[in-house]
Every structure is written in C-alpha cells, then in structure tokens.
Design a protein around this motif. Structure first.
Motif, PDB file in Angstrom:
ATOM      1  N   HIS A  54       3.852  -1.080  -9.815  1.00  0.00           N
ATOM      2  CA  HIS A  54       4.324  -0.021 -10.288  1.00  0.00           C
ATOM      3  C   HIS A  54       4.106   1.017  -9.485  1.00  0.00           C
ATOM      4  O   HIS A  54       2.921   1.175  -8.573  1.00  0.00           O
ATOM      5  N   ALA A  55       5.108   2.154  -9.389  1.00  0.00           N
ATOM      6  CA  ALA A  55       4.703   3.392  -8.589  1.00  0.00           C
ATOM      7  C   ALA A  55       3.610   4.301  -9.036  1.00  0.00           C
ATOM      8  O   ALA A  55       3.186   4.446 -10.278  1.00  0.00           O
ATOM      9  N   ALA A  56       2.778   4.820  -7.613  1.00  0.00           N
ATOM     10  CA  ALA A  56       1.766   5.772  -8.277  1.00  0.00           C
ATOM     11  C   ALA A  56       2.351   7.126  -8.834  1.00  0.00           C
ATOM     12  O   ALA A  56       3.362   7.557  -8.324  1.00  0.00           O
ATOM     13  N   GLY A 104     -11.837  -4.003  -9.112  1.00  0.00           N
ATOM     14  CA  GLY A 104     -12.233  -3.304  -7.832  1.00  0.00           C
ATOM     15  C   GLY A 104     -11.332  -1.998  -7.528  1.00  0.00           C
ATOM     16  O   GLY A 104     -10.545  -1.781  -8.434  1.00  0.00           O
ATOM     17  N   LEU A 105     -11.401  -1.664  -6.405  1.00  0.00           N
ATOM     18  CA  LEU A 105     -10.706  -0.531  -5.817  1.00  0.00           C
ATOM     19  C   LEU A 105      -9.448  -0.765  -5.411  1.00  0.00           C
ATOM     20  O   LEU A 105      -9.249  -1.185  -4.350  1.00  0.00           O
ATOM     21  N   ASN A 106      -8.687  -0.558  -6.398  1.00  0.00           N
ATOM     22  CA  ASN A 106      -7.379  -1.101  -6.036  1.00  0.00           C
ATOM     23  C   ASN A 106      -6.141   0.412  -5.881  1.00  0.00           C
ATOM     24  O   ASN A 106      -6.868   1.472  -6.240  1.00  0.00           O
ATOM     25  N   ASN A 107      -5.015   0.134  -5.858  1.00  0.00           N
ATOM     26  CA  ASN A 107      -4.347   1.157  -5.725  1.00  0.00           C
ATOM     27  C   ASN A 107      -4.062   1.870  -6.859  1.00  0.00           C
ATOM     28  O   ASN A 107      -3.781   3.324  -6.758  1.00  0.00           O
ATOM     29  N   HIS A 108      -4.297   1.619  -7.985  1.00  0.00           N
ATOM     30  CA  HIS A 108      -4.219   2.289  -9.216  1.00  0.00           C
ATOM     31  C   HIS A 108      -5.529   3.213  -9.276  1.00  0.00           C
ATOM     32  O   HIS A 108      -5.134   4.526  -9.579  1.00  0.00           O
ATOM     33  N   ILE A 109      -6.529   2.827  -9.081  1.00  0.00           N
ATOM     34  CA  ILE A 109      -7.758   3.500  -8.974  1.00  0.00           C
ATOM     35  C   ILE A 109      -7.719   4.635  -7.961  1.00  0.00           C
ATOM     36  O   ILE A 109      -8.291   5.836  -7.988  1.00  0.00           O
ATOM     37  N   ARG A 110      -7.139   4.273  -6.813  1.00  0.00           N
ATOM     38  CA  ARG A 110      -6.918   5.232  -5.570  1.00  0.00           C
ATOM     39  C   ARG A 110      -6.081   6.627  -6.282  1.00  0.00           C
ATOM     40  O   ARG A 110      -6.096   7.576  -5.851  1.00  0.00           O
ATOM     41  N   ASP A 111      -5.197   5.908  -7.026  1.00  0.00           N
ATOM     42  CA  ASP A 111      -4.038   7.048  -7.751  1.00  0.00           C
ATOM     43  C   ASP A 111      -4.587   8.000  -8.438  1.00  0.00           C
ATOM     44  O   ASP A 111      -4.568   9.395  -8.424  1.00  0.00           O
ATOM     45  N   VAL A 112      -5.585   7.473  -9.272  1.00  0.00           N
ATOM     46  CA  VAL A 112      -6.358   8.144 -10.168  1.00  0.00           C
ATOM     47  C   VAL A 112      -7.352   9.334  -9.385  1.00  0.00           C
ATOM     48  O   VAL A 112      -7.603  10.321  -9.977  1.00  0.00           O
ATOM     49  N   ALA A 113      -7.831   8.535  -8.325  1.00  0.00           N
ATOM     50  CA  ALA A 113      -8.725   9.675  -7.573  1.00  0.00           C
ATOM     51  C   ALA A 113      -7.911  10.902  -6.961  1.00  0.00           C
ATOM     52  O   ALA A 113      -8.310  11.949  -6.991  1.00  0.00           O
ATOM     53  N   ARG A 114      -6.523  10.459  -6.593  1.00  0.00           N
ATOM     54  CA  ARG A 114      -5.672  11.687  -6.079  1.00  0.00           C
ATOM     55  C   ARG A 114      -5.404  12.590  -7.394  1.00  0.00           C
ATOM     56  O   ARG A 114      -5.370  13.596  -7.269  1.00  0.00           O
ATOM     57  N   ARG A 115      -5.232  12.030  -8.573  1.00  0.00           N
ATOM     58  CA  ARG A 115      -4.811  12.918  -9.513  1.00  0.00           C
ATOM     59  C   ARG A 115      -6.086  13.919  -9.808  1.00  0.00           C
ATOM     60  O   ARG A 115      -5.946  15.007 -10.114  1.00  0.00           O
ATOM     61  N   ILE A 116      -7.432  13.402  -9.725  1.00  0.00           N
ATOM     62  CA  ILE A 116      -8.618  14.159  -9.887  1.00  0.00           C
ATOM     63  C   ILE A 116      -8.648  15.367  -8.841  1.00  0.00           C
ATOM     64  O   ILE A 116      -8.857  16.601  -9.004  1.00  0.00           O
ATOM     65  N   ALA A 117      -8.177  14.829  -7.659  1.00  0.00           N
ATOM     66  CA  ALA A 117      -8.364  15.847  -6.632  1.00  0.00           C
ATOM     67  C   ALA A 117      -7.277  17.198  -6.730  1.00  0.00           C
ATOM     68  O   ALA A 117      -7.648  18.102  -6.323  1.00  0.00           O
ATOM     69  N   LEU A 118      -6.217  16.526  -7.079  1.00  0.00           N
ATOM     70  CA  LEU A 118      -5.286  17.741  -7.401  1.00  0.00           C
ATOM     71  C   LEU A 118      -5.499  18.560  -8.442  1.00  0.00           C
ATOM     72  O   LEU A 118      -5.137  19.791  -8.552  1.00  0.00           O
ATOM     73  N   GLU A 119      -6.372  18.261  -9.315  1.00  0.00           N
ATOM     74  CA  GLU A 119      -7.028  19.390 -10.408  1.00  0.00           C
ATOM     75  C   GLU A 119      -7.868  19.982  -9.746  1.00  0.00           C
ATOM     76  O   GLU A 119      -8.640  21.106 -10.547  1.00  0.00           O
ATOM     77  N   GLY A 120      -8.437  20.037  -8.626  1.00  0.00           N
ATOM     78  CA  GLY A 120      -9.452  20.866  -7.817  1.00  0.00           C
ATOM     79  C   GLY A 120     -10.676  20.251  -7.773  1.00  0.00           C
ATOM     80  O   GLY A 120     -11.698  21.275  -7.299  1.00  0.00           O
ATOM     81  N   PHE A 121     -10.823  19.176  -7.599  1.00  0.00           N
ATOM     82  CA  PHE A 121     -12.132  18.379  -7.459  1.00  0.00           C
ATOM     83  C   PHE A 121     -12.025  17.688  -6.092  1.00  0.00           C
ATOM     84  O   PHE A 121     -11.192  17.152  -5.350  1.00  0.00           O
ATOM     85  N   LEU A 122     -13.400  17.427  -5.543  1.00  0.00           N
ATOM     86  CA  LEU A 122     -13.707  16.464  -4.603  1.00  0.00           C
ATOM     87  C   LEU A 122     -13.787  15.054  -5.217  1.00  0.00           C
ATOM     88  O   LEU A 122     -14.976  14.888  -5.923  1.00  0.00           O
ATOM     89  N   ALA A 123     -13.181  13.917  -4.956  1.00  0.00           N
ATOM     90  CA  ALA A 123     -12.870  12.951  -5.711  1.00  0.00           C
ATOM     91  C   ALA A 123     -13.274  11.739  -4.540  1.00  0.00           C
ATOM     92  O   ALA A 123     -12.898  11.721  -3.584  1.00  0.00           O
ATOM     93  N   LEU A 124     -14.144  10.860  -5.414  1.00  0.00           N
ATOM     94  CA  LEU A 124     -14.537   9.759  -4.526  1.00  0.00           C
ATOM     95  C   LEU A 124     -14.743   8.795  -5.386  1.00  0.00           C
ATOM     96  O   LEU A 124     -15.028   8.340  -6.354  1.00  0.00           O
ATOM     97  N   ALA A 125     -13.760   7.570  -4.847  1.00  0.00           N
ATOM     98  CA  ALA A 125     -13.607   6.389  -5.655  1.00  0.00           C
ATOM     99  C   ALA A 125     -14.310   5.069  -4.706  1.00  0.00           C
ATOM    100  O   ALA A 125     -14.059   4.811  -3.885  1.00  0.00           O
ATOM    101  N   PRO A 126     -15.640   4.855  -5.105  1.00  0.00           N
ATOM    102  CA  PRO A 126     -16.359   4.038  -4.407  1.00  0.00           C
ATOM    103  C   PRO A 126     -15.955   2.359  -4.697  1.00  0.00           C
ATOM    104  O   PRO A 126     -15.299   2.170  -5.717  1.00  0.00           O
ATOM    105  N   ASP A 127     -16.156   1.523  -3.759  1.00  0.00           N
ATOM    106  CA  ASP A 127     -15.935   0.052  -4.098  1.00  0.00           C
ATOM    107  C   ASP A 127     -17.085  -0.520  -4.460  1.00  0.00           C
ATOM    108  O   ASP A 127     -18.019  -0.789  -3.281  1.00  0.00           O
ATOM    109  N   PHE A 128     -17.420  -0.899  -5.389  1.00  0.00           N
ATOM    110  CA  PHE A 128     -18.735  -1.458  -6.057  1.00  0.00           C
ATOM    111  C   PHE A 128     -18.743  -3.008  -5.510  1.00  0.00           C
ATOM    112  O   PHE A 128     -19.586  -3.549  -5.636  1.00  0.00           O
TER     113      PHE A 128
END
Length: 291
Positions: A54-56, A104-128
């Motif tokens: 699915h597209a990001a 885990g840290l997959n493409n969907h969660i990376r996409d969510v991190a980008r959405r957070i950053a676009l809202e004006g935040f520093l976003a970090l998605a760790p791979d636990f």
C-alpha cells in the motif's frame, strides 16, 4: 468467486494469531472453516494482514522533510532508528518517539514518523528489535522475534530514547511518545519508567500495571477500539488506578472500530473516520504538551 465477507470472528482469529497463541497453520485452518473454503480463506487473509504494498501517505523523498537512518546509544548497544524533521525547521522542536507495532520498524511506521514531522515535530521511530539485529523484511519473522526480546532491556532502551531526544540539537527538550498496538503498551511502560517523558499517546495498547501507575508523570492520551475485547478488558482498572493517583489522562473509545484501526495498510481493520479523529486529537495533544 462470490463477494468476500469478513466477519468479526475472522478478525478475532487474526488477532489471536498475531498477538496470542495461534500459529499460521492453525490460523489458516480456522479461517478456512469460517470462510467456507480454502480459496476464500486465501483471499481473505491478505485483507486482514497489513499490506506493505500500500502506498505511503507521505513519500519517502518528500521535499518538505529531512529524513535519515541513524543509530544512537541504547541501554546495551546501539539502537537503529529513523529520524525525520521538517526541512524548513527554524528553532528547536518538540520531539516525538514513534513506537512500532509487533511487526517492527516497517515502512508504515516510517510513514507515520513522516506524518508527525510534517506537523512540526522532530520524529524518531526506533527499531526495538535492534538487540536482535533489527527488523527483518519478513514481517511474520519480525513478529516471532518479539517473543525473544528482554522486557527490561526494551524498557531501558525506551528510557535511553527519551534521553537521546531530550538532548538532540534540534529538540526543545520536551519529548513525547506515540505507539500502536505493541507500541501502545510500550508507551505505557515508558510513562512508568521515564519521568522525563512530557506526553504519551497509546493506541490500543496494553495497560500499565495498577501498582506502577503512581510512577507516571506524563499526561496520557489513550485511544481504544470499540471492538477490541482483548485490550479493552484492561481499561476500567487502568482508569481507576490513574484516577486514584490523580494523574492527567484522557480515554477515547472509538465505537465500531477494530484493533489496529489506525493502520491504513490493513484493509479489513483500518477505519478512516476513527483514525482521522484520533490523529487530530493526538497532534493537538502534542502541540499543547511539547511546545
């Protein structure tokens, strides 16, 4: 083939497979019985699962963002992560940890991190899954790896993540966390163990133990799906403990929504209305608490 009909029993079976004791073969056997045939089960299974194709929502190379894969010091070795910030950043930003599901840290969660950053935040998605080598491409393999994680080390890595972001050059020193499913439980654990956490948002996550609630300092925003009996069984006790301890928290239950309703890569469980409302509330919460 006739039109596919996905029932609540099928969704519950998938939840049992992904979170509890059902293995892949037993899940498909059960789905076959519920669907009426092996062919129908084979067609329905991908609709229940997350689909990496699915597209990001936000492209990886979106010019509005600066994104990079990094490592930072964890409790016992480096943690891999995906760091994103607005390209036009001016001044320091509130920081948000984006904690993945049990894939885990997959493409969907990376996409969510980008959405957070676009809202004006520093976003970090760790791979636990970093202590085990990191998230593999096979998400079923990733799911199995979570059983091998040391719970104490995972919590310690979460605490180390807060410390890393608090001191990051782009951070204003206020750190929040948002997590989904397994990550929602991780947010509750982090709230108990990281007194420096400034805000926590848990989507349909396992609750903290009642005896640990007194340790929580951060205000919490807790999102739950109405049709998620497994997780919702713990809501009342958690609310009672939070109220008794005088903690700041808000609980929303999205009636009719399924567990994982925010994951837009899962066709059968994604709920655009619930996801949109929960996201609006999440961003407003972070903008208030991390400013």
């Amino acid at each position: 083939m006739t039109e596919l009909h996905i029932t609540q029993a099928m969704i519950d079976a998938y939840d049992e497979y992904t979170h509890l004791s059902l293995d892949r073969r037993k899940f498909m056997d059960k789905l076959t019985r519920l669907a009426g045939s092996g062919a129908a089960a084979a067609a329905i299974a991908p609709l229940l699962a997350a689909n990496a194709a699915h597209a990001a929502m936000i492209a990886e190379d979106d010019a509005r963002l600066k994104a990079e894969d990094i490592t930072y010091p964890g409790a016992k070795g480096d943690v891999k992560a995906y760091l994103v910030r607005p390209a036009d950043q001016s001044g320091k930003l509130g920081a948000v940890i984006v904690i993945h599901e049990n894939r885990g840290l997959n493409n969907h969660i990376r996409d969510v991190a980008r959405r957070i950053a676009l809202e004006g935040f520093l976003a970090l998605a760790p791979d636990f899954l970093s202590p085990l080598g990191g998230t593999p491409a096979d998400e079923d393999a990733a799911r199995d790896m979570f059983k091998e994680l040391d719970a104490g080390q995972t919590i310690a890595n979460g605490v180390a993540t807060v410390a890393f972001l608090k001191e990051h050059e782009s951070s204003n020193g206020k750190v929040g966390a948002v997590g989904f499913c397994w990550g929602g439980g991780a947010v509750n654990d982090l709230a108990v163990n990281a007194p420096d956490l400034s805000a926590g948002v848990a989507y349909y996550g396992r609750q903290a133990e009642a005896e640990d609630v007194a340790k929580i300092k951060a205000p919490l925003l807790l999102h739950y799906a109405g049709r998620d009996e497994r997780i919702n069984a713990g809501i009342d006790a958690y609310k009672a403990a939070l109220e008794a301890a005088g903690k700041e928290f808000t609980v929303y239950v999205y009636e009719g929504a399924q567990h994982a309703f925010n994951n837009d890569t899962s066709e059968a469980r994604y709920d655009a209305q619930a996801a949109g409302l929960a996201w609006e509330r999440t961003i407003a919460f972070f903008k208030e608490k991390l400013a």
